[in-house]
Enzyme design. Sequence first.
Site, mmCIF file in Angstrom:
data_model
loop_
_atom_site.group_PDB
_atom_site.id
_atom_site.type_symbol
_atom_site.label_atom_id
_atom_site.label_comp_id
_atom_site.label_asym_id
_atom_site.label_seq_id
_atom_site.Cartn_x
_atom_site.Cartn_y
_atom_site.Cartn_z
ATOM 1 N N ALA A 156 0.862 -1.067 0.035
ATOM 2 C CA ALA A 156 0.098 0.122 -0.026
ATOM 3 C C ALA A 156 0.942 1.281 -0.030
ATOM 4 O O ALA A 156 1.987 1.174 0.451
ATOM 5 C CB ALA A 156 -0.934 0.152 1.348
ATOM 6 N N GLY A 198 0.490 -4.854 1.036
ATOM 7 C CA GLY A 198 -0.648 -5.018 0.407
ATOM 8 C C GLY A 198 -0.552 -5.678 -1.013
ATOM 9 O O GLY A 198 -1.524 -6.144 -1.333
ATOM 10 N N GLU A 257 -0.833 -9.228 -0.101
ATOM 11 C CA GLU A 257 -2.332 -9.515 0.164
ATOM 12 C C GLU A 257 -3.150 -9.613 -1.129
ATOM 13 O O GLU A 257 -4.015 -10.373 -1.371
ATOM 14 C CB GLU A 257 -2.802 -8.295 1.082
ATOM 15 C CG GLU A 257 -2.283 -8.403 2.520
ATOM 16 C CD GLU A 257 -2.604 -7.290 3.311
ATOM 17 O OE1 GLU A 257 -2.080 -6.159 2.988
ATOM 18 O OE2 GLU A 257 -2.869 -7.644 4.414
ATOM 19 N N GLU A 277 4.875 -4.840 7.302
ATOM 20 C CA GLU A 277 4.085 -3.786 7.850
ATOM 21 C C GLU A 277 4.255 -3.436 9.423
ATOM 22 O O GLU A 277 4.615 -2.407 9.993
ATOM 23 C CB GLU A 277 2.507 -4.343 8.018
ATOM 24 C CG GLU A 277 1.813 -3.827 6.758
ATOM 25 C CD GLU A 277 1.942 -5.337 5.824
ATOM 26 O OE1 GLU A 277 2.788 -5.978 5.880
ATOM 27 O OE2 GLU A 277 0.785 -5.384 5.117
#
Length: 260
Positions: free
Chosen positions: A66, A111, A114, A134
Amino acid sequence: MEYTNLLIAKNSGIATLTINSPRTLNALNSAVLSELECALYELDLDQETKVVVMTGAGEKAFVAGADIKEMSEMNSFEGHQFGLKGQRVMLFIEKMKKPVIAAVNGFALGGGLELALACDFIYASAKAKLGFPEVTLGIMPGFGGTQNLPRRIGSAKANELIFTGRIIDAAQAQTWGIVNHVFAPEELMPKALETAAAIAATGTLGVSYAKDAIANGLNMSKEDGFRYEASLFGVLFATEDQKEGMGAFVEKRKADFKGK
Ligand code: CO8
């Protein structure tokens, strides 16, 4: 719809969806997530598309996570909304009628991993690097990683990867069962497209119902899962493709599936 951050190419029932912001290693910001949500919705409805192959533009990354710059400015409410927005994309991929193959060509971090895990399976380049960094940023996975990774590889290995923030190579990811196959970089897309073509050549209704049975069955008791499988299996006998597929076998000819 026109997309600024995505490239979509369609050929013989296969849509290749490329996340195209290589300057930031294809990081997922709000705009990219919005486009992904629309594009996947369109591809799921598109009659011509039978399989989607998702990859990242450039030499270095599938998706490096992200967008940290965008997230660094967020308050708690905005962080929550951003998490939900990403989760909507991941959950939609699982609910799509069509299989989505992740072709991980480089970094798949946070992300990005993910997103790859939300796909039905992952093929990786030998130079891919995967992980959940993260915790090194003071946060935790928020686009479904804490749910999808342990379901894929078990909680002990998922705990190790998520708690350390360690980045692993493609070979390790394959050993752990995150990645199905590892290929030389130049072989990755041809191999992903070859598998996509094999899927597209089947009666894709069967594939679609099998995807539904697997994804939903994992959240049920085994007995309920068996019952769910039987009901979907029965529905397929109401389709033209079942008549065509079995008729073609009996008549010793190639089936001509219509997807209905
Ligand atoms: N976000 C924003 N920009 C990024 C990101 C990212 N995740 N990753 C790379 N970039 C940018 C860099 O800032 C750089 O931009 P610029 O040239 O303007 O400085 C450009 O991409 C190229 O990157 P590098 O120069 O850093 O390239 P290197 O080859 O030196 O390093 C790395 C590559 C190792 C991948 C490095 O870029 C890196 O560590 N990136 C961050 C990886 C990361 O931590 N990802 C996880 C992010 S957190 C997350 O994904 C949470 C998901 C759930 C959110 C839920 C919200 C509630």
